[in-house]
Design a protein around this motif. Structure first.
Motif, PDB file in Angstrom:
ATOM      1  N   ILE A  53      -7.684  -7.775  66.525  1.00  0.00           N
ATOM      2  CA  ILE A  53      -8.454  -7.145  67.096  1.00  0.00           C
ATOM      3  C   ILE A  53      -8.087  -6.938  68.414  1.00  0.00           C
ATOM      4  CG2 ILE A  53     -10.435  -8.256  68.174  1.00  0.00           C
ATOM      5  CD1 ILE A  53     -11.510  -4.906  68.235  1.00  0.00           C
ATOM      6  N   ARG A  55      -7.642  -6.407  71.970  1.00  0.00           N
ATOM      7  CA  ARG A  55      -9.573  -6.332  72.754  1.00  0.00           C
ATOM      8  C   ARG A  55      -8.721  -5.184  74.180  1.00  0.00           C
ATOM      9  NH1 ARG A  55     -14.009  -7.657  70.793  1.00  0.00           N
ATOM     10  NH2 ARG A  55     -13.188 -10.368  69.517  1.00  0.00           N
ATOM     11  N   CYS A  58      -8.725  -1.816  72.288  1.00  0.00           N
ATOM     12  CA  CYS A  58     -10.517  -1.941  72.334  1.00  0.00           C
ATOM     13  C   CYS A  58     -11.113  -0.854  73.218  1.00  0.00           C
ATOM     14  CB  CYS A  58     -11.470  -2.709  72.017  1.00  0.00           C
ATOM     15  SG  CYS A  58     -13.029  -2.552  71.068  1.00  0.00           S
ATOM     16  N   CYS A  64     -16.554   1.450  64.749  1.00  0.00           N
ATOM     17  CA  CYS A  64     -16.009   0.631  64.107  1.00  0.00           C
ATOM     18  C   CYS A  64     -17.923   0.004  63.538  1.00  0.00           C
ATOM     19  CB  CYS A  64     -15.751  -0.518  64.443  1.00  0.00           C
ATOM     20  SG  CYS A  64     -15.625  -1.505  65.757  1.00  0.00           S
ATOM     21  N   ARG A  79     -18.547  -5.376  74.861  1.00  0.00           N
ATOM     22  CA  ARG A  79     -17.319  -6.273  74.263  1.00  0.00           C
ATOM     23  C   ARG A  79     -17.878  -6.477  72.610  1.00  0.00           C
ATOM     24  NH1 ARG A  79     -13.636 -10.348  74.797  1.00  0.00           N
ATOM     25  NH2 ARG A  79     -13.521 -11.747  72.655  1.00  0.00           N
ATOM     26  N   CYS A  93     -13.474  -0.423  59.461  1.00  0.00           N
ATOM     27  CA  CYS A  93     -13.255  -0.576  61.116  1.00  0.00           C
ATOM     28  C   CYS A  93     -11.436  -0.313  61.842  1.00  0.00           C
ATOM     29  CB  CYS A  93     -13.697  -2.223  61.161  1.00  0.00           C
ATOM     30  SG  CYS A  93     -13.034  -2.853  60.121  1.00  0.00           S
ATOM     31  N   CYS A  97     -11.291   3.477  63.351  1.00  0.00           N
ATOM     32  CA  CYS A  97     -10.244   2.880  65.443  1.00  0.00           C
ATOM     33  C   CYS A  97     -10.069   3.969  65.905  1.00  0.00           C
ATOM     34  CB  CYS A  97     -10.101   1.560  65.233  1.00  0.00           C
ATOM     35  SG  CYS A  97      -9.985   0.880  67.096  1.00  0.00           S
ATOM     36  N   ALA A 101      -7.023   0.104  67.249  1.00  0.00           N
ATOM     37  CA  ALA A 101      -7.316  -1.747  68.300  1.00  0.00           C
ATOM     38  C   ALA A 101      -7.345  -2.887  67.580  1.00  0.00           C
ATOM     39  CB  ALA A 101      -8.662  -1.605  68.566  1.00  0.00           C
ATOM     40  N   VAL A 102      -7.827  -2.377  66.143  1.00  0.00           N
ATOM     41  CA  VAL A 102      -8.152  -2.482  64.717  1.00  0.00           C
ATOM     42  C   VAL A 102      -6.553  -2.524  63.660  1.00  0.00           C
ATOM     43  CG1 VAL A 102      -9.222  -3.841  62.824  1.00  0.00           C
ATOM     44  CG2 VAL A 102     -10.276  -2.922  65.010  1.00  0.00           C
ATOM     45  N   ARG A 270      -5.611 -11.746  68.760  1.00  0.00           N
ATOM     46  CA  ARG A 270      -5.830 -10.655  68.174  1.00  0.00           C
ATOM     47  C   ARG A 270      -6.880 -11.251  66.838  1.00  0.00           C
ATOM     48  NH1 ARG A 270      -0.604  -7.021  67.809  1.00  0.00           N
ATOM     49  NH2 ARG A 270      -0.685  -5.991  69.644  1.00  0.00           N
TER      50      ARG A 270
END
Length: 311
Positions: A53, A55, A58, A64, A79, A93, A97, A101-102, A270
């Motif tokens: 991921i 951050r 995100c 997710c 978070r 997820c 998303c 981000a994933v 990540r």
């Protein structure tokens, strides 16, 4: 009906000029028995597909969390937290998303699927003298899959090479050697105890397999690579010990020194992994050439630094 052999592929990269002769299509696989402190592809270490991921991307929207069937994701304090032990590997997820981000690292493929994908580049191989290079992770962590891919490519006349740590059983290595024209193998450190401190394992099996392959009747060339890390494996004594071993190899095409770099540090973030050598700087070209020239003086063997010949 022939058995369908499947493996876990990290990614396929095209038009490499550093992984063998000509233009190479590089097949990166998942899974590695080493844990090198400087590993630039931490996403290749685990043998199964996994998620990472970003951050920065995100938005902590929680979509997710709601869709995760295993309850591996939770939202607290703005978070997203991830419990790897509860992940089912569905990667819903990543699909849901909205911020992208994933990221999913790795996917299952059959050997036939891989060969069909590699074959799309046959025209480039023909004109450049290139082919396929199977890299890692560690290719010999999936030996039957690698053999099936190499067999399929060989039947199509595609040149084959592998990049391996040689930390594997000899029977797994031996069944692959007939299909390759070139083997890239790293020697991280010539000293067993220091090798273990840097990678998690001693180097006895690795060095034994290199010597055994060099004595084998199979017709391939060796390229030995060493990543030079300042104040870690770069002393003149380390270079001399490396030279003493490498000069024994009859199949050696050249020795190559690679400059330490920190290109994989973002992936560590990540994957929520720590990076041990963050304070070490990438060595300058003058330093790399000096170490390479010392090796060349000791052995008289062809030497490269980051793909460039040292005269």
């Amino acid at each position: 009906m022939a058995e369908t052999i499947r493996g876990v592929v990290l990614r396929i990269e095209r038009s490499s000029i550093y992984d063998g002769d000509g233009l190479r299509t590089v097949l990166f696989l998942k899974g590695c028995p080493l844990r090198c402190l400087w590993c630039s592809t931490p996403e290749s270490q685990r043998g199964e597909p996994e998620r990472g991921i970003s951050r920065e991307k995100c938005a902590a929207c929680g979509k997710c969390v709601g869709i995760c069937p295993g309850g591996a994701l939770s939202l607290s304090g703005g978070r997203i937290s991830f419990d790897r032990s509860r992940c089912t590997g569905c990667f819903e997820c990543a699909r849901i998303c909205p911020a992208g981000a994933v990221e999913v690292y790795g996917r299952e493929m059959s050997a036939e699927e891989v060969v069909r994908e590699i074959s799309k580049d046959e025209l480039f191989f023909f004109h450049s003298g290139g082919g396929i290079t199977i890299s890692g992770g560690e290719p010999f962590a999936q030996p039957r899959f690698v053999r099936a891919v190499l067999e399929g490519c060989s039947r199509r006349g595609i040149d084959c090479a592998v990049e391996s740590s040689f930390l594997a059983g000899w029977e797994d290595i031996e069944m692959i050697l007939p299909f390759v024209s070139l083997v890239h193998t790293d020697i991280k450190h010539p000293n067993p105890a220091k090798h273990k401190a840097l990678t998690g394992v001693e180097n006895g099996i690795i060095l034994e397999n290199i010597l055994r392959a060099d004595r084998s009747p199979h017709k391939f060339g060796f390229v030995i690579r060493t990543p030079l890390i300042p104040d870690v494996n770069d002393s003149d004594g380390d270079i001399a010990a490396l030279a003493e071993f490498v000069r024994k190899l009859k199949k050696l095409r050249f020795m190559e020194f690679l400059a330490y770099h920190r290109l994989g540090t973002e992936t560590y973030k990540r994957l929520d992994m720590s990076y041990a050598l963050r304070e070490i700087e990438t060595p300058k070209s003058e330093y790399m050439e000096r170490k390479a020239r010392l090796f060349k003086e000791l052995t008289g063997l062809p030497v490269k630094v980051n793909g460039r010949d040292i005269l």
